[in-house]
Structures are given as structure tokens and as C-alpha cells.
Scaffold this active site. Structure first.
Site, mmCIF file in Angstrom:
data_model
loop_
_atom_site.group_PDB
_atom_site.id
_atom_site.type_symbol
_atom_site.label_atom_id
_atom_site.label_comp_id
_atom_site.label_asym_id
_atom_site.label_seq_id
_atom_site.Cartn_x
_atom_site.Cartn_y
_atom_site.Cartn_z
ATOM 1 N N HIS A 232 0.833 -1.212 0.000
ATOM 2 C CA HIS A 232 0.000 0.000 0.000
ATOM 3 C C HIS A 232 0.864 1.258 0.000
ATOM 4 C CE1 HIS A 232 -3.547 -2.388 1.968
ATOM 5 N NE2 HIS A 232 -3.166 -2.871 0.808
ATOM 6 N N HIS A 388 -9.064 -2.033 -5.366
ATOM 7 C CA HIS A 388 -8.008 -2.354 -4.406
ATOM 8 C C HIS A 388 -6.994 -3.327 -5.006
ATOM 9 C CE1 HIS A 388 -6.046 -2.614 -0.536
ATOM 10 N NE2 HIS A 388 -5.881 -3.902 -0.785
ATOM 11 N N ASP A 392 -2.893 -2.845 -5.226
ATOM 12 C CA ASP A 392 -1.852 -3.824 -4.906
ATOM 13 C C ASP A 392 -0.878 -4.010 -6.071
ATOM 14 O OD1 ASP A 392 -2.786 -4.302 -2.353
ATOM 15 O OD2 ASP A 392 -3.916 -6.099 -2.900
ATOM 16 N N HIS A 415 -0.841 -11.325 -4.937
ATOM 17 C CA HIS A 415 0.562 -10.894 -4.879
ATOM 18 C C HIS A 415 1.510 -11.907 -5.521
ATOM 19 C CE1 HIS A 415 -0.379 -7.430 -2.430
ATOM 20 N NE2 HIS A 415 -1.077 -8.188 -1.607
#
Length: 431
Positions: A232, A388, A392, A415
Site C-alpha cells: 500500500h 483495491h 496492490d 501478490h
């Protein structure tokens, strides 16, 4: 010896004779003029007499309040850098000291490398790029950064940037549950984004080579230092073009409200300082892919700008969400992506707890979803979850070490997928 700093005077204020002696010897060997005292009542007079360029001040001394003395020093000499030192410090103490004007904070026993690096930064003026302008033009910082990026796009050359001065915040780690602080310090050109602890004796650079975990967050490790949940903060730094920064934190970046909007406000509060040296954009030369076309997949292809398209597909109550983001500068990120919060499903909480994760999860810092509805909040955007995921990706992609130009398309990725694609890009471009 440090020729251009050899005439700088450093004042050491500490009640321990052994500490004063050892620090004096180290700094004298480096070519600095060093004076010291254990008498706090003499400090303000010694500033007039000795004209120090830096003060090393113990925060805990008998019959003396180091924070109180710091305030007095900064009132008398606002431009004089003060580094606080303590044998009982933690990140919260560092945050408090920085809020009251300390340049930095070091933990005893002092690390030789950490001490010298901090002294060089303090005397080199890396946090005073334009201290007189701290209160001016904050609203123009983001606009100027966006304009600079647009003008440079045709050449692939951007100016390196840091913050005008140090800023702090505090919060809780999402996965560790640790209450922690965050201190952002300016760094000179070609330093990169570096993470460190209180002692500052070693750093871990924000780079793909230092990624050691991508389970529910991106974490870095190097030389014994581990920093979790960096994505973030990195997304905000990527979007504002900040290329050189020292991040002091205790093991995990605080989650704040689960988005990146507070990091944007921190950056704007500090102001972005353009530096003289250039930074080359990473320009994607061909299409790179990772994952399966009919499942989790992410790709990047050549483009004139940086953009991310993300598709998310979950059973109700989430359903299908898709968002396409084109980066036009910090303001577009701040408006479209930064407010989007992290999310989780009620059915996964027990498993996360078994794994020792989500210990800092609160109803105020993430979106909680059960089988029927969103439990704890109203969405900020109808497609907040997809946005969101874009946040990321923007953060993870800054682990290439430089801004990226290319068009990313992703579906149902996390991720691990982002990092897998980054490794393909790094290999293909021989970065």
C-alpha cells in the site's frame, strides 16, 4: 576523511561518559569536530558558542526530559538537525521525537554503520531540500508531479524525487497485530526506497530480489531485516514518483484504514521534492504473461502510459467487478484508486488466524464479507474490491525499482501472480 564535511561540528549530549567517548572517537576519526556534555543546562549556551551543525541528544537522562530539550532547541534553532538516541526506544518513541522536529532516532547500543549513515544524511541536508517552503504549495505538489511525468513520457526519462521533509504516522500491522509507527525520511538521489528499523544498521531495499513472502501481503527481507505488507505504501510512492526514501518501521507497515489514502496525505503533507538526477522509466518491450488464460492470469504489454485493467469474479454478494485505471499522475491515483480498502471473507478468518495472520484486522481497517452481505461498512465505490486489487498491483510493480510504462491486464490474481510476472519482465528486459 570527509573533505566537504570535515569542518562540521557535532554536539553530543548524553549522561553516559562511555557513550560520549566512544561516539566522539568514531566521529573524530571520520573528520568531524566533536564536542560533548552531560550537563543539559549547558546545551543552549553551547549551541551559541560551538555553532554545531548537528546534535546527538539522549532522550532519557537523569533530571532531564530529552523531548522537552528537543523542543527548546528547535524553538531556538529551527534549522539545526537533532538526532535522538536512547537505550529504551521503540518505533513509538521515534514517531514522537520526529513529530517534535527530530531529524532521526537511533537505538542504543549504537550501530557504527547506522550512526555514520544517519550523521551523513543529517549533515548532508537531505531533509532540508526546501524547508522554508514546507507550508507552501502543498496543493500544487501533486499537479506539478503529474505535469512533469506527462512531459517526460516521450523520452522515458523522469526526474528523481524525494520528500521535502520527514513525516510520521502510526497504526497497527494488519497481520502481526503490532502497534507500530512509520517514519518517512528524505534521501539523496540514487538511494532508492529503503526500509530499516530503529537502529538503522541495515536496510532492505524495495526490490524484487528482496521479496520473501507473498502470502496475503508482499514482504521483504535482507540482512536479517523483514518488513511486511509494503504494497500500500509502495503504491502511493509509485504514483507520486517518489524514488528516494528511507522508511523506518517496526516489522510491518501499518494498515491504517486498509487503503493508501493516508499515505497520499502523508506525502502531500511532506511535499515532493524534485531532484537533479534523472530516473529511466522501465518501458515494456513486448507482452509478458503469467498464469492461465481461463483462470488467474496477469499480463503486461507495450503502451504509451501506465494502466491497469482488473477483473474480479466471486460468488454473491460480490459478483463480478471490473475497473480500468490509466495513471495520469498522483491526483488520478488519489481519486480513483487510493481510497479502495483491502477486503476479506468471513469464511477465511479462522484459517488466517491459524496461520498467525490478520491479528491486526479490525472492522475499521478492512472490508469484511460473509455469504450474504458486506458486514461492516458501505463500499466507497461499487467496484472497490477491483480497485483495491489495482492498488496492490501498482505497489508490487514498484519493486522493479523504477516507474513502469505498460498496460497491465489481470483477472483473479494476487501478490504471488504479480511477483511471478515481475520476474518474467525482469528476466526479459535483463534488469
Amino acid at each position: 576523511m570527509i573533505d566537504n564535511l570535515a569542518e562540521q561540528t557535532i554536539l553530543i549530549v548524553d549522561d553516559e561518559a562511555r557513550v560520549r567517548e566512544s561516539v566522539r572517537e568514531v566521529l573524530s576519526d571520520e573528520g568531524y569536530r566533536v564536542v560533548d556534555t552531560a550537563d543539559v543546562t549547558r546545551v543552549l549556551d553551547m549551541i551559541d558558542e560551538e555553532k554545531p551543525g548537528l546534535i546527538l541528544l539522549d532522550i532519557w537522562m537523569p533530571r532531564a526530559d530529552g523531548i522537552g530539550l528537543l523542543k527548546e532547541i528547535k524553538t531556538k534553532e529551527p534549522e539545526l538537525n537533532v538526532v535522538m538516541i536512547s537505550g529504551h526506544g521503540n518505533i513509538h518513541t521515534a514517531v514522537t521525537a520526529t513529530k517534535f522536529g527530530a531529524f532521526d532516532f537511533l537505538e542504543k547500543p549504537l550501530s557504527l554503520e547506522g550512526l555514520l549513515l544517519t550523521v551523513r544524511r543529517a549533515l548532508g541536508g537531505s531533509n532540508s531540500a526546501d524547508q522554508s517552503a514546507r507550508g507552501r504549495n502543498k496543493k500544487n505538489s501533486a499537479k506539478k508531479a503529474a505535469l512533469t511525468s506527462t512531459r517526460a513520457a516521450a523520452t522515458g526519462r523522469l526526474k528523481q524525487k524525494t520528500l521535502r521533509h520527514s513525516v510520521v504516522t502510526s497504526g497497527q500491522g494488519l497481520h502481526s497485530g503490532i502497534k507500530t509507527g512509520l517514519v518517512l525520511h528524505p534521501l539523496p538521489p540514487n538511494s532508492g526506497i529503503q526500509f530499516t528499523g530503529i537502529s538503522a544498521d541495515a536496510t532492505v531495499r524495495a526490490h524484487l530480489d528482496n521479496v520473501f513472502s507473498t502470502g496475503y501481503a508482499t514482504s521483504l527481507r535482507n540482512k536479517g531485516i523483514s518488513i511486511a505488507t509494503v504494497e500500500h505504501l509502495l503504491s502511493a510512492l509509485h504514483s507520486y514518483g517518489v524514488t528516494n526514501l528511507l522508511v523506518k518501521v517496526q516489522s510491518e507497515i501499518p494498515i491504517l484504514d486498509g487503503s493508501a489514502i493516508e499515505f497520499c496525505r502523508l506525502i502531500e503533507d511532506a511535499g515532493v521534492q524534485e531532484q537533479d538526477e534523472d530516473c529511466a522509466e522501465i518501458i515494456v518491450d513486448r507482452t509478458y504473461r503469467s498464469g492461465k488464460p481461463d483462470g488467474e492470469s496477469i499480463s503486461i504489454e507495450p503502451a504509451e502510459t501506465f494502466s491497469v485493467r482488473y477483473e474480479l469474479r466471486y460468488p454473491k454478494p460480490v459478483g463480478r467487478q471490473e475497473y480500468f485505471y490509466v495513471h495520469r499522475g498522483p491526483e488520478s491515483f488519489k481519486q480513483e484508486i487510493a481510497p479502495a480498502r483491502t477486503f476479506g471473507f468471513l469464511r477465511d478468518i479462522a484459517q488466517l488466524e491459524k496461520m498467525g495472520l490478520a491479528a491486526g484486522g479490525r472492522l475499521s481497517n478492512f472490508i469484511l464479507i460473509d455469504d450474504e452481505r458486506i458486514v461492516n461498512t458501505e463500499l466507497r465505490f461499487p467496484d472497490e474490491l477491483a480497485r483495491h486489487k489495482i492498488l496492490d498491483i501498482i505497489g508490487d510493480f514498484y519493486l522493479l525499482g523504477r516507474p513502469v510504462r505498460g498496460a497491465i491486464s489481470a483477472a483473479m490474481t494476487g501478490h504471488s501472480d504479480n511477483i511471478a510476472l515481475l520476474r518474467e519482465v525482469k528476466k526479459g528486459l535483463a534488469l
